[in-house]
Design a protein around this motif. Structure first.
Motif, PDB file in Angstrom:
ATOM      1  N   LEU A  71       6.767 -13.757 -20.140  1.00  0.00           N
ATOM      2  CA  LEU A  71       6.587 -13.877 -18.736  1.00  0.00           C
ATOM      3  C   LEU A  71       7.052 -15.189 -18.346  1.00  0.00           C
ATOM      4  CD1 LEU A  71       3.590 -11.805 -18.199  1.00  0.00           C
ATOM      5  CD2 LEU A  71       6.061 -11.028 -17.630  1.00  0.00           C
ATOM      6  N   PRO A  72       7.939 -15.523 -17.118  1.00  0.00           N
ATOM      7  CA  PRO A  72       8.108 -16.910 -16.859  1.00  0.00           C
ATOM      8  C   PRO A  72       6.723 -17.512 -16.083  1.00  0.00           C
ATOM      9  CG  PRO A  72       9.685 -15.115 -15.726  1.00  0.00           C
ATOM     10  CD  PRO A  72       8.558 -14.591 -16.582  1.00  0.00           C
ATOM     11  N   GLU A  73       6.720 -18.811 -15.875  1.00  0.00           N
ATOM     12  CA  GLU A  73       5.586 -19.374 -15.583  1.00  0.00           C
ATOM     13  C   GLU A  73       5.186 -19.099 -14.114  1.00  0.00           C
ATOM     14  OE1 GLU A  73       4.453 -24.285 -15.093  1.00  0.00           O
ATOM     15  OE2 GLU A  73       5.590 -23.570 -16.685  1.00  0.00           O
ATOM     16  N   GLY A  74       4.032 -18.818 -13.910  1.00  0.00           N
ATOM     17  CA  GLY A  74       3.615 -18.479 -12.354  1.00  0.00           C
ATOM     18  C   GLY A  74       3.660 -16.942 -12.240  1.00  0.00           C
ATOM     19  N   ILE A  75       3.742 -16.049 -13.405  1.00  0.00           N
ATOM     20  CA  ILE A  75       3.766 -14.843 -13.256  1.00  0.00           C
ATOM     21  C   ILE A  75       2.680 -14.381 -14.190  1.00  0.00           C
ATOM     22  CG2 ILE A  75       5.008 -12.515 -13.824  1.00  0.00           C
ATOM     23  CD1 ILE A  75       6.486 -13.874 -11.926  1.00  0.00           C
ATOM     24  N   SER A  76       1.707 -13.318 -13.337  1.00  0.00           N
ATOM     25  CA  SER A  76       0.806 -12.858 -14.327  1.00  0.00           C
ATOM     26  C   SER A  76       0.739 -11.407 -14.266  1.00  0.00           C
ATOM     27  CB  SER A  76      -0.759 -13.285 -13.632  1.00  0.00           C
ATOM     28  OG  SER A  76      -0.620 -12.811 -12.175  1.00  0.00           O
ATOM     29  N   ALA A  77       0.022 -10.850 -15.420  1.00  0.00           N
ATOM     30  CA  ALA A  77       0.246  -9.362 -15.777  1.00  0.00           C
ATOM     31  C   ALA A  77      -1.426  -8.784 -15.676  1.00  0.00           C
ATOM     32  CB  ALA A  77       0.648  -9.191 -17.095  1.00  0.00           C
ATOM     33  N   SER A  78      -1.453  -7.647 -14.877  1.00  0.00           N
ATOM     34  CA  SER A  78      -2.731  -7.182 -14.562  1.00  0.00           C
ATOM     35  C   SER A  78      -2.662  -5.629 -14.802  1.00  0.00           C
ATOM     36  CB  SER A  78      -3.202  -7.423 -13.063  1.00  0.00           C
ATOM     37  OG  SER A  78      -4.385  -7.297 -13.111  1.00  0.00           O
ATOM     38  N   ALA A  79      -3.653  -5.233 -15.550  1.00  0.00           N
ATOM     39  CA  ALA A  79      -3.831  -3.760 -15.807  1.00  0.00           C
ATOM     40  C   ALA A  79      -3.837  -3.076 -14.479  1.00  0.00           C
ATOM     41  CB  ALA A  79      -4.880  -3.385 -16.921  1.00  0.00           C
ATOM     42  N   LEU A  80      -3.366  -1.997 -14.230  1.00  0.00           N
ATOM     43  CA  LEU A  80      -3.357  -1.083 -12.872  1.00  0.00           C
ATOM     44  C   LEU A  80      -4.778  -1.050 -12.579  1.00  0.00           C
ATOM     45  CD1 LEU A  80      -1.602  -0.541 -10.469  1.00  0.00           C
ATOM     46  CD2 LEU A  80      -1.300   1.806 -11.460  1.00  0.00           C
ATOM     47  N   ARG A  81      -5.772  -0.535 -13.387  1.00  0.00           N
ATOM     48  CA  ARG A  81      -6.796  -0.474 -13.142  1.00  0.00           C
ATOM     49  C   ARG A  81      -7.820  -1.326 -12.591  1.00  0.00           C
ATOM     50  NH1 ARG A  81      -9.634   4.012 -16.875  1.00  0.00           N
ATOM     51  NH2 ARG A  81     -11.320   4.517 -15.722  1.00  0.00           N
ATOM     52  N   THR A  82      -7.525  -2.814 -13.058  1.00  0.00           N
ATOM     53  CA  THR A  82      -8.275  -3.722 -12.462  1.00  0.00           C
ATOM     54  C   THR A  82      -7.409  -4.219 -11.326  1.00  0.00           C
ATOM     55  OG1 THR A  82      -7.199  -5.098 -14.276  1.00  0.00           O
ATOM     56  CG2 THR A  82      -9.359  -4.299 -14.793  1.00  0.00           C
ATOM     57  N   TRP A  84      -6.711  -2.894  -8.410  1.00  0.00           N
ATOM     58  CA  TRP A  84      -7.283  -2.283  -7.298  1.00  0.00           C
ATOM     59  C   TRP A  84      -8.132  -3.452  -6.681  1.00  0.00           C
ATOM     60  CZ3 TRP A  84     -12.162  -0.248  -4.827  1.00  0.00           C
ATOM     61  CH2 TRP A  84     -11.882   0.367  -3.887  1.00  0.00           C
ATOM     62  N   GLY A  85      -7.766  -3.639  -5.468  1.00  0.00           N
ATOM     63  CA  GLY A  85      -8.325  -4.893  -4.580  1.00  0.00           C
ATOM     64  C   GLY A  85      -7.492  -5.815  -4.408  1.00  0.00           C
ATOM     65  N   LEU A  87      -4.120  -5.286  -4.423  1.00  0.00           N
ATOM     66  CA  LEU A  87      -3.191  -4.772  -3.612  1.00  0.00           C
ATOM     67  C   LEU A  87      -3.782  -3.864  -2.502  1.00  0.00           C
ATOM     68  CD1 LEU A  87      -1.183  -2.863  -6.378  1.00  0.00           C
ATOM     69  CD2 LEU A  87      -0.363  -4.947  -4.987  1.00  0.00           C
ATOM     70  N   ASP A  88      -3.085  -3.818  -1.329  1.00  0.00           N
ATOM     71  CA  ASP A  88      -3.436  -2.728  -0.434  1.00  0.00           C
ATOM     72  C   ASP A  88      -3.517  -1.214  -0.954  1.00  0.00           C
ATOM     73  OD1 ASP A  88      -1.737  -0.831   0.975  1.00  0.00           O
ATOM     74  OD2 ASP A  88      -0.661  -2.409   1.582  1.00  0.00           O
ATOM     75  N   GLU A  89      -4.329  -0.529  -0.559  1.00  0.00           N
ATOM     76  CA  GLU A  89      -4.921   0.644  -1.315  1.00  0.00           C
ATOM     77  C   GLU A  89      -3.418   1.772  -1.486  1.00  0.00           C
ATOM     78  OE1 GLU A  89      -8.053   3.029  -0.147  1.00  0.00           O
ATOM     79  OE2 GLU A  89      -8.078   4.248  -1.943  1.00  0.00           O
ATOM     80  N   ALA A  90      -2.490   1.784  -0.232  1.00  0.00           N
ATOM     81  CA  ALA A  90      -1.391   2.534  -0.480  1.00  0.00           C
ATOM     82  C   ALA A  90      -0.719   2.244  -1.579  1.00  0.00           C
ATOM     83  CB  ALA A  90      -0.599   2.600   0.861  1.00  0.00           C
ATOM     84  N   LEU A  91      -0.444   0.619  -1.685  1.00  0.00           N
ATOM     85  CA  LEU A  91       0.392   0.193  -2.624  1.00  0.00           C
ATOM     86  C   LEU A  91       0.107   0.414  -4.076  1.00  0.00           C
ATOM     87  CD1 LEU A  91       3.124  -1.228  -2.433  1.00  0.00           C
ATOM     88  CD2 LEU A  91       2.009  -3.176  -2.316  1.00  0.00           C
ATOM     89  N   TRP A  92      -1.367   0.344  -4.158  1.00  0.00           N
ATOM     90  CA  TRP A  92      -1.916   0.721  -5.410  1.00  0.00           C
ATOM     91  C   TRP A  92      -1.721   2.153  -5.950  1.00  0.00           C
ATOM     92  CZ3 TRP A  92      -6.033   3.756  -7.279  1.00  0.00           C
ATOM     93  CH2 TRP A  92      -6.796   3.343  -8.553  1.00  0.00           C
ATOM     94  N   SER A 252     -12.440   6.306  -6.917  1.00  0.00           N
ATOM     95  CA  SER A 252     -12.352   7.568  -7.727  1.00  0.00           C
ATOM     96  C   SER A 252     -12.859   8.584  -6.963  1.00  0.00           C
ATOM     97  CB  SER A 252     -13.209   7.212  -9.164  1.00  0.00           C
ATOM     98  OG  SER A 252     -14.495   7.386  -8.467  1.00  0.00           O
ATOM     99  N   ILE A 253     -12.288   9.841  -7.341  1.00  0.00           N
ATOM    100  CA  ILE A 253     -12.716  10.990  -6.672  1.00  0.00           C
ATOM    101  C   ILE A 253     -13.937  11.322  -6.923  1.00  0.00           C
ATOM    102  CG2 ILE A 253     -12.024  12.833  -8.635  1.00  0.00           C
ATOM    103  CD1 ILE A 253     -10.957  14.490  -6.369  1.00  0.00           C
ATOM    104  N   ALA A 254     -14.506  10.900  -8.235  1.00  0.00           N
ATOM    105  CA  ALA A 254     -15.869  11.023  -8.724  1.00  0.00           C
ATOM    106  C   ALA A 254     -16.815  10.568  -7.668  1.00  0.00           C
ATOM    107  CB  ALA A 254     -16.132  10.386 -10.057  1.00  0.00           C
ATOM    108  N   TYR A 255     -16.454   9.488  -7.142  1.00  0.00           N
ATOM    109  CA  TYR A 255     -17.331   8.674  -6.082  1.00  0.00           C
ATOM    110  C   TYR A 255     -17.239   9.573  -4.778  1.00  0.00           C
ATOM    111  CZ  TYR A 255     -18.868   5.342  -2.697  1.00  0.00           C
ATOM    112  OH  TYR A 255     -19.698   4.709  -1.841  1.00  0.00           O
ATOM    113  N   ARG A 256     -16.133   9.820  -4.354  1.00  0.00           N
ATOM    114  CA  ARG A 256     -16.076  10.891  -3.104  1.00  0.00           C
ATOM    115  C   ARG A 256     -16.768  12.274  -3.269  1.00  0.00           C
ATOM    116  NH1 ARG A 256     -11.476  12.626  -1.344  1.00  0.00           N
ATOM    117  NH2 ARG A 256     -10.200  12.110  -3.161  1.00  0.00           N
ATOM    118  N   LEU A 257     -16.808  12.783  -4.594  1.00  0.00           N
ATOM    119  CA  LEU A 257     -17.387  13.905  -4.754  1.00  0.00           C
ATOM    120  C   LEU A 257     -18.907  13.810  -4.672  1.00  0.00           C
ATOM    121  CD1 LEU A 257     -17.038  17.035  -5.842  1.00  0.00           C
ATOM    122  CD2 LEU A 257     -17.128  15.900  -8.159  1.00  0.00           C
TER     123      LEU A 257
END
Ligand SMILES: [Zn+2]
Length: 265
Positions: A71-82, A84-85, A87-92, A252-257
Motif C-alpha cells: 500500500l502506498p504511504e498514507g493508505i490504511s487498511a481496515s477490516a470492514l467489521r471494525t 463501522w463508525g 463510514l456513514d452507515e449507508a456506505l458501510w 447487528s440484528i441481534a441487538y435490534r431483536l
C-alpha cells in the motif's frame, strides 16, 4: 441489508467510471486515505473493477487488490467489521456488498470441478470455468437466530468468542435440506437444550463476515432446563429486563431483536 436508495446491479468494468463512488479492498480490508474511503487516484492499478450498483443515482465501483499488495504511504487498511463508525452507515452497508463480491472473486479463482483457472462473468457477479463451463455465484450462508421468551424474561447465551460480558440470542447455520423453522428448533435444542413454540418472524440482515444472511425469529419457551452446548456456548441463562447483560453491537440484528423485545414488553 442495503440502504433503500441503493439499487443493486453488476457489471465487470474495463476502465474506472470517473463519476463513481469507489470502494477499494485489499483482501477483505477496506482501504482509507485521510480517514475517508480511498479513491483510485491514491492507489496502484487494481486487479479488477466491478460496478456493484447505484447509490442515490451515483454508480458505486468496487476495486480490488490481493491482501499482499504493497500500500502506498498514507493508505490504511481496515477490516470492514471494525470500520463501522469510520463510514456513514449507508456506505458501510454498501461496503458489505462490495466485500462479499470481492471475497467471492478472491476465493473462487479455480474451478471446483476440474481445477482450471476461472474467469469473471462480465454481466453478473459469477465466475465461469472456460474448460468445463461450471459456473459459480457468491455464496450466501443463511443462519437462523432465535430470541426465546418466558414471560418478560429472555434466554441469552454467550459464545467463547464474544467480547467479555456480552450475551446474545441463540443462532446457527441452516443445514442442507433443512427449513428455517426446523433449523430454529434444532439450534435451540443443541445450544441450550430447551424446547420452543410459536416461532414469529422478526427480520433479516446481511452480515458480511464473510457471507452470512441472518434470519431472526422470536419464540416462546415450552420446557426443559438450560444445558449449554459444550465447546459452543460458554454460558446461557434467563435475563430480566432490569438486569440485562452486555449486548451485541448496535449495528447487528441481534441487538435490534433484543431491544425490540425489551421495548415491547
Ligand atoms: Zn472446470
Amino acid at each position: 441489508m442495503l440502504p433503500d436508495d441503493f439499487i443493486t446491479s453488476y457489471r465487470l468494468l474495463d476502465a474506472p467510471l470517473p463519476e463513481a463512488l469507489t470502494l477499494a479492498f485489499a483482501g477483505d480490508a477496506l482501504l482509507f486515505a485521510a480517514g475517508k474511503p480511498a479513491g483510485l487516484a491514491d492507489l496502484p492499478p487494481p486487479q479488477a473493477l466491478h460496478l456493484i450498483g447505484h447509490y442515490r443515482g451515483q454508480p458505486v465501483q468496487l476495486a480490488d487488490w490481493p491482501a499482499t499488495v504493497e500500500l502506498p504511504e498514507g493508505i490504511s487498511a481496515s477490516a470492514l467489521r471494525t470500520a463501522w463508525g469510520m463510514l456513514d452507515e449507508a456506505l458501510w452497508l454498501i461496503a458489505g456488498r462490495a466485500s462479499q463480491i470481492a471475497t467471492f472473486h478472491r476465493t473462487h479463482a479455480y474451478c471446483g470441478v476440474c481445477g482450471t483457472p476461472t474467469l469473471a462473468d462480465r454481466s453478473e457477479a459469477a465466475r465461469v470455468c472456460p474448460a468445463c463451463e461450471h459456473r459459480v455465484w457468491p455464496r450466501v450462508s443463511p443462519a437462523v437466530m432465535v430470541l426465546i421468551r418466558r414471560g418478560s424474561e429472555l434466554l441469552l447465551a454467550r459464545s467463547p468468542h464474544f467480547r467479555p460480558g456480552v450475551y446474545s440470542a441463540v443462532a446457527g447455520f441452516v443445514e442442507p435440506g433443512e427449513s428455517l423453522e426446523a433449523c430454529a428448533h434444532r439450534e435451540v435444542q443443541e445450544e441450550v437444550g430447551v424446547t420452543i413454540a410459536n416461532l414469529r418472524w422478526f427480520g433479516s440482515q446481511s452480515w458480511s463476515f464473510p457471507h452470512s444472511l441472518m434470519l431472526a425469529f422470536v419464540a416462546d419457551y415450552v420446557g426443559g432446563d438450560i444445558v449449554p452446548q459444550a465447546g459452543e456456548i460458554e454460558d446461557a441463562r434467563w435475563f430480566t429486563p432490569d438486569a440485562m447483560p452486555g449486548l451485541p453491537g448496535a449495528n447487528s440484528i441481534a441487538y435490534r431483536l433484543i431491544r425490540s423485545a425489551l421495548d415491547h414488553d
